[in-house]
Every structure is written in structure tokens, then in C-alpha cells.
Design an enzyme around this catalytic site. Structure first.
Site, mmCIF file in Angstrom:
data_model
loop_
_atom_site.group_PDB
_atom_site.id
_atom_site.type_symbol
_atom_site.label_atom_id
_atom_site.label_comp_id
_atom_site.label_asym_id
_atom_site.label_seq_id
_atom_site.Cartn_x
_atom_site.Cartn_y
_atom_site.Cartn_z
ATOM 1 N N GLU A 1 0.793 -1.178 0.204
ATOM 2 C CA GLU A 1 -0.106 -0.001 0.092
ATOM 3 C C GLU A 1 0.954 1.438 0.007
ATOM 4 O OE1 GLU A 1 -2.643 -0.540 3.276
ATOM 5 O OE2 GLU A 1 -3.488 -2.442 2.585
ATOM 6 N N GLU B 1 -6.140 -10.784 -0.877
ATOM 7 C CA GLU B 1 -6.815 -10.704 0.270
ATOM 8 C C GLU B 1 -8.564 -10.561 0.146
ATOM 9 O OE1 GLU B 1 -5.425 -7.092 2.717
ATOM 10 O OE2 GLU B 1 -3.317 -7.801 2.124
HETATM 11 O O1 9MR Z 1 -7.077 -8.330 8.779
HETATM 12 C C1 9MR Z 1 -5.961 -7.451 9.318
HETATM 13 C C2 9MR Z 1 -6.396 -7.151 10.726
HETATM 14 O O2 9MR Z 1 -6.840 -7.909 11.625
HETATM 15 C C3 9MR Z 1 -5.602 -6.375 11.530
HETATM 16 O O3 9MR Z 1 -5.923 -5.629 12.621
HETATM 17 C C4 9MR Z 1 -4.931 -5.053 10.259
HETATM 18 C C5 9MR Z 1 -4.023 -4.175 11.073
HETATM 19 O O4 9MR Z 1 -2.888 -4.827 11.157
HETATM 20 O O5 9MR Z 1 -4.758 -5.526 9.153
HETATM 21 C C6 9MR Z 1 -5.547 -6.331 8.602
HETATM 22 O O6 9MR Z 1 -5.323 -6.773 7.299
HETATM 23 C C7 9MR Z 1 -4.852 -5.766 6.231
HETATM 24 C C8 9MR Z 1 -3.762 -6.399 5.262
HETATM 25 O O7 9MR Z 1 -2.609 -6.745 6.367
HETATM 26 C C9 9MR Z 1 -3.476 -5.194 4.294
HETATM 27 N N1 9MR Z 1 -4.447 -5.045 3.659
HETATM 28 C C10 9MR Z 1 -5.663 -4.325 4.424
HETATM 29 C C11 9MR Z 1 -6.238 -5.425 5.411
HETATM 30 C C12 9MR Z 1 -7.398 -5.109 5.989
HETATM 31 O O8 9MR Z 1 -7.196 -4.069 6.693
#
Ligand code: 9MR
Length: 547
Positions: free
Chosen positions: A353, A459
Site C-alpha cells: 500500500e 485478500e
Molecule cells: O485483517 C487484518 C487485521 O486483523 C489487522 O488488525 C489489520 C492491521 O494490522 O490488518 C488487517 O489486514 C490488512 C492487510 O494486512 C493489508 N491490507 C488491508 C487488510 C485489512 O485492513
């Protein structure tokens, strides 16, 4: 009556009956074929740049740009616009007031006028000022690179989230605004390009057909996601506690052949501190757990993620050393992580990102600040130095429909390709039950394939309540979500095999998903319900691979 006459009558009756059965009622209530001469004989008008600058000329104007308007079939049928790097709009004079937008489609014939690769933005303009702060864009790339005429049809309801998918308050509720106008922007870059339009129409349909997923066909009880997907990996996002819970782990190993750590391999989970000599303190407890689980069950591992602004430890944000020292810490960190899992982890999201929403610019982060605009490239180089074999990915969200972000991301990617530092791109696929559409998914996926990189739909989750308008999961949303999953899987499966990598689902059960806590609305975004039961979306995944 002879036999021939009887046959003709019979076939006429049959055709009539078929039309009755299959024809969807539709009303075309605004249309222009430009045959009356002038731009918009009846119910459309020009807007903005075209009105003030348009001249019937193929020569550059005083500003050095080309503007050319050719009306009504002088070259071909249709309305031709030829200009460089400028917006052109046509707007229906009538407003869509009191129409429910759900069933309104913009339909038109378009032709890229001999300039393959041309892109246009279809723009929805929401009053009161006509331009531009509330515009929503739907980018369309011509499918036929031969520039033959093609008919496109866009469900205007799909515009809703393009505006600002992360801020639901700001997204346009088309049923309420009452005065929507539609424009077409040529997204022509700096080259002079031609786009031809004809038969631009707004079409109201009685019923929006859902095609693809068929709820009446059941899938065999012994179907498994991983074995139905013959040419790519089916991944699941996992957590340390869940891989140790037998209810979860049984399903993980039954259905999936790849894992991504949802959080356990992020910096905040591994990177705990730096001592005075610059040594890193690293905690492998959680990441090792995931790696051990995957290895014990013969599953592929996708590493997520080496560098991400949202998982930056505070001590890095407040680091007091020089930029050079900061960079050397990041190099040490990436080297340590990649080296530890060399030969075990097949691929890494190196940077996650990096581009800011709705722009082509880098997102603000301590990495950008300390290491400069080359930071992404540097991180890829550090990872590559640590492991020559591991596959390196750039991963981001909204790349399917945020055209500016897409442009920014592909600028990074193209630079990495030039330095032979990247193997694939991850489209995160946090999407909605009704957005983006299949054509947009395919068009964006082609951008990766055209570059001969691996495609990871990394994802996947499909929000069913993005605006918080429902309290319970309805049968209708269940179906619509299944249809969207079907489309995603169809698009993924149509990728040439050599560019397929994995389609990873971001969590197992609806109630495990990050979506509800993040957005504050109840949602049901995954393939299994809260009791580990298969949803329609699960069947749609399987069906899309079998059809
Ligand atoms: O699903 C993830 C959530 O449990 C965490 O709290 C969050 C912060 O670390 O990240 C979420 O996953 C993200 C992913 O790592 C990157 N793309 C967006 C995802 C959803 O926020």
C-alpha cells in the site's frame, strides 16, 4: 395453408413467445445517435472544455492542443472527439430525478478511432456545481484493441463506491441526490487520441439480470476449493491462535493449499526494538508458528508483509538517528526476515500500500520520509539480495477501480520491472457485493498479465453491507455476494496459467473478518458462516471453476 406457411407461422409464434419469456422490459428514455447534426440534437448538451474550446479543426489550437469535433457521420457514424489530455463531457439535459438508479444503465457504442490502448473515464457528475468535487469515475479501457465499435453498458449503481470507497459518508447515494448528470471524459494522456461515440442512451431496466452463479445447482459434497482450482493456489489468511484450534485447522488443511499470515509477519509482530549498537530485537514466536503449521501440512506460504505504513513500530516512527542509519536498519530487518524463512516462504509482499488513495502519489510514511521516493525499490533490492529465489510482490487495494492509484502503482511496478526486482502484483480484493464489475476486474487484471507478472488476488473478501443499510444477512445479499465471488474466480481462472499464482481469502468465517470492527456495520464478507458452514459464496467459487 401449405407446410411452408405453417412453419413460418409456427416459428413466428415461437419467436414471439421466446421474447415474452426472455425479454427484459427496458425503456430507453434518453438517446442520441447524433444524426441530427451538431453535437446533441435532442436531450444532451456539451459541457465544460468542449463547449469553450471545441473547434472544427484538426490543427492544434493556440494552446498547442488538438481539438476536433466532427458531427454526424462525416467520418463514420457517430460523434468523434479528438484531442489531447483534456476532459470532454456530454450531459443529458434531463435529470434522473426520481428514477431509482439501481436499474439505470448508461449504454453507448464506442470506438477508439485507430488508437489502440485509449482509455476513457465514464464520469458521473453530481450537482449542485456540476464539476468536479463530487465526480465519480469509472475507467473503461477498450476491450477490442482493433478499435472496432463496441457497445458498453454500465450499471450506474456501480458508481457509488468509486468516489471514495473508504469513506462511506462521502459516497453518493444516487437515489437521494435527484440531479445526476453523466459525462464522458477522454483519458487520453499526452498523446492525441480519438474516441467516437454513438447511440448514447440511458436505459431503465425492469429487472437486473444476475448471470453466472446458479443457486439451483448443488455442488458435490466432496468438493474442495484447493482441488477444484487446478492451476493456482487457494490461500487463506491465518492467525497463530487459529492454526492451533482444531476446528479452524481442520478446515484450513481441507480446503486450502496456501497460507498468508493475517498479522503475524508484519513488522509490529516481529520487530520489537533496536539497541544502542543498532542491533535489532526480533520476536519470531508468531511467524514461526504459522510457518511450522504450513510446513507440517504441506501448504505454500505467502509472506505478508515486509514494509507497511500501518504496521510500523512506534520506535521507528520516532527514530532519532540519521536517514542513513534508518535505511540501514530497514535493510537489516528485511534481510533478517527474508533470510530466516529462505526456502520456506515462497513469496513476499515486500511493500504494501505505497500509494495514497485517489492519487498517483506516494502515501506519507516514515519510509518515504527517511529513505526518499526510491524507498520501494530499495526494499525490493534488500529482499532480493537476501534471497535470489523468493518471489517478490507489490500489494495494494482498490487498484481495480481507482484509476489514479492504479497509475501510481504501475509507475512503481514498471520501475521495478526495469530493474528486474519484481515477480508479481497483489490485488487485495477487498470489494463489495455489487462493485467493481467483472469487466473492470478483467481490465485491471490484464494490466498485470500484459507485464508478464504473476497475479495474486491476495485478500479477497466481499462486503455485503458496505453502507450499513441492512441489519441481517438477507437471501438477496447472499446471492449477490455469491455472484461477485463467481465473477472474481472466473476472471482469475481466465488468466493464462503461467501468470496465475494464488487467490487468497482474507479469513475463514464471517465473524472473524476485520470488516465489521473496521467499518462498524455488521457484515458477512467471507465464504463460511460463523458456524463454519459453507455459504453460497463457497459454492460460487467451486462453480466458477467447473463451468
Ligand atoms: O485483517 C487484518 C487485521 O486483523 C489487522 O488488525 C489489520 C492491521 O494490522 O490488518 C488487517 O489486514 C490488512 C492487510 O494486512 C493489508 N491490507 C488491508 C487488510 C485489512 O485492513
Amino acid at each position: 395453408m401449405n407446410i411452408t406457411m405453417a412453419k413460418v407461422m409456427l416459428s413466428t409464434i415461437l419467436v414471439f413467445l421466446m421474447q415474452l419469456t426472455f425479454a427484459q422490459q427496458e425503456t430507453t428514455y434518453l438517446i442520441t445517435d447524433f444524426d441530427g447534426g451538431g453535437i446533441l440534437p435532442n436531450e444532451w448538451q456539451s459541457y465544460g472544455d468542449l463547449g469553450s474550446h471545441g473547434v472544427v479543426s484538426a490543427k492544434p489550437n493556440s494552446d498547442g492542443k488538438f481539438y476536433e469535433q466532427i458531427w454526424n457521420g462525416k467520418k463514420d457514424e457517430g460523434y468523434i472527439v479528438s484531442q489531447s489530455d483534456i476532459t470532454f463531457r456530454i450531459i443529458p439535459k434531463k435529470k434522473l430525478k426520481e428514477k431509482t438508479i439501481t436499474n439505470v444503465f448508461l449504454r453507448m457504442d464506442i470506438n477508439c478511432g485507430g488508437a489502440p490502448g485509449t482509455k476513457i473515464n465514464i464520469v458521473l457528475v453530481d450537482g449542485p456545481n456540476d464539476c468536479c468535487t463530487n465526480d465519480v469515475n469509472w475507467q473503461y479501457s477498450f476491450v477490442k484493441n482493433t478499435c472496432e465499435w463496441e457497445t458498453i453498458e454500465i450499471n450506474l449503481a456501480e458508481f457509488g463506491y468509486a468516489y471514495d470507497p473508504n469513506n462511506h459518508e462521502k459516497s453518493i447515494d444516487i437515489t437521494k441526490v435527484g440531479r445526476v448528470k453523466i459525462g464522458v471524459d477522454i483519458f487520453s494522456g499526452t498523446e492525441r487520441q480519438i474516441v467516437q461515440f454513438d447511440n448514447v442512451a440511458l436505459v431503465v431496466k425492469d429487472k437486473v439480470e444476475v448471470t453466472g452463479y446458479d443457486d439451483s445447482t448443488s455442488i458435490p459434497e466432496n468438493s474442495r476449493l484447493k482441488s477444484t482450482a487446478k492451476d493456482f493456489l487457494v490461500g487463506i489468511a491465518v492467525n497463530p491462535s487459529r492454526v492451533q484450534d482444531t476446528d479452524y485447522s481442520a478446515l484450513y488443511t481441507k480446503e486450502f493449499n496456501s497460507v498468508t499470515a493475517e498479522n503475524a509477519m508484519k513488522m509490529r509482530s516481529i520487530f520489537k526494538g533496536i539497541d544502542e549498537e543498532g542491533n535489532l530485537s526480533l520476536d519470531w514466536t508468531n511467524s514461526d508458528l504459522i510457518v511450522d503449521f504450513a510446513q507440517a501440512n504441506d501448504m505454500n506460504i505467502h509472506g505478508h508483509t515486509l514494509v507497511w505504513h500501518e504496521s510500523t513500530p512506534d520506535f521507528l516512527k520516532t527514530f532519532e538517528g540519521t536517514n542513513q542509519e534508518f535505511e540501514s536498519i530497514i535493510e537489516k530487518y528485511i534481510t533478517a526476515v527474508v533470510t530466516r524463512y529462505k526456502g520456506k516462504i515462497d513469496s513476499w509482499d515486500v511493500v504494501n500500500e505505497a500509494i495514497a488513495d485517489g492519487t498517483s502519489d506516494f502515501r506519507e510514511s516514515v519510509f518515504l520520509e527517511r529513505m526518499g521516493t526510491d524507498y520501494v525499490k530499495k526494499c525490493f533490492q534488500f529482499a532480493r539480495n537476501a534471497d535470489k529465489e523468493v518471489k517478490l510482490f507489490y500489494n495494494d487495494y482498490n487498484l481495480v477501480f481507482d484509476s489514479k492509484k492504479q497509475k501510481g502503482a504501475f509507475a512503481i511496478v514498471d520501475d521495478l520491472i526495469n530493474s528486474s526486482l519484481i515477480d508479481g502484483i497483489g490485488y487485495q480484493m477487498h470489494i463489495d457485493y455489487n462493485f467493481p464489475n467483472k469487466l473492470a476486474l478483467k481490465t485491471a487484471t490484464d494490466l498485470i498479465v500484459d507485464r508478464k507478472l504473476l497475479v495474486h488476488f491476495s485478500e479477497l473478501d466481499v462486503k455485503t453491507n458496505p453502507k450499513g443499510s441492512i441489519k441481517e444477512f438477507s437471501e438477496k445479499r447472499d446471492m449477490e455476494q455469491a455472484q461477485k465471488v463467481y465473477e472474481v474466480v472466473e476472471v482469475y481462472n481466465a488468466i493464462p496459467n503461467e501468470y496465475k499464482y494464488a487467490l487468497t481469502i482474507w479469513g475463514l468465517k464471517d465473524d472473524d473478518s476485520w470488516v465489521t470492527p473496521r467499518y462498524g456495520f455488521p457484515d458477512w464478507p467471507l465464504l463460511f458462516d460463523s458456524s463454519f458452514g459453507k455459504k453460497k459464496a463457497y459454492s460460487a467459487f467451486i462453480q466458477a471453476l467447473q463451468n
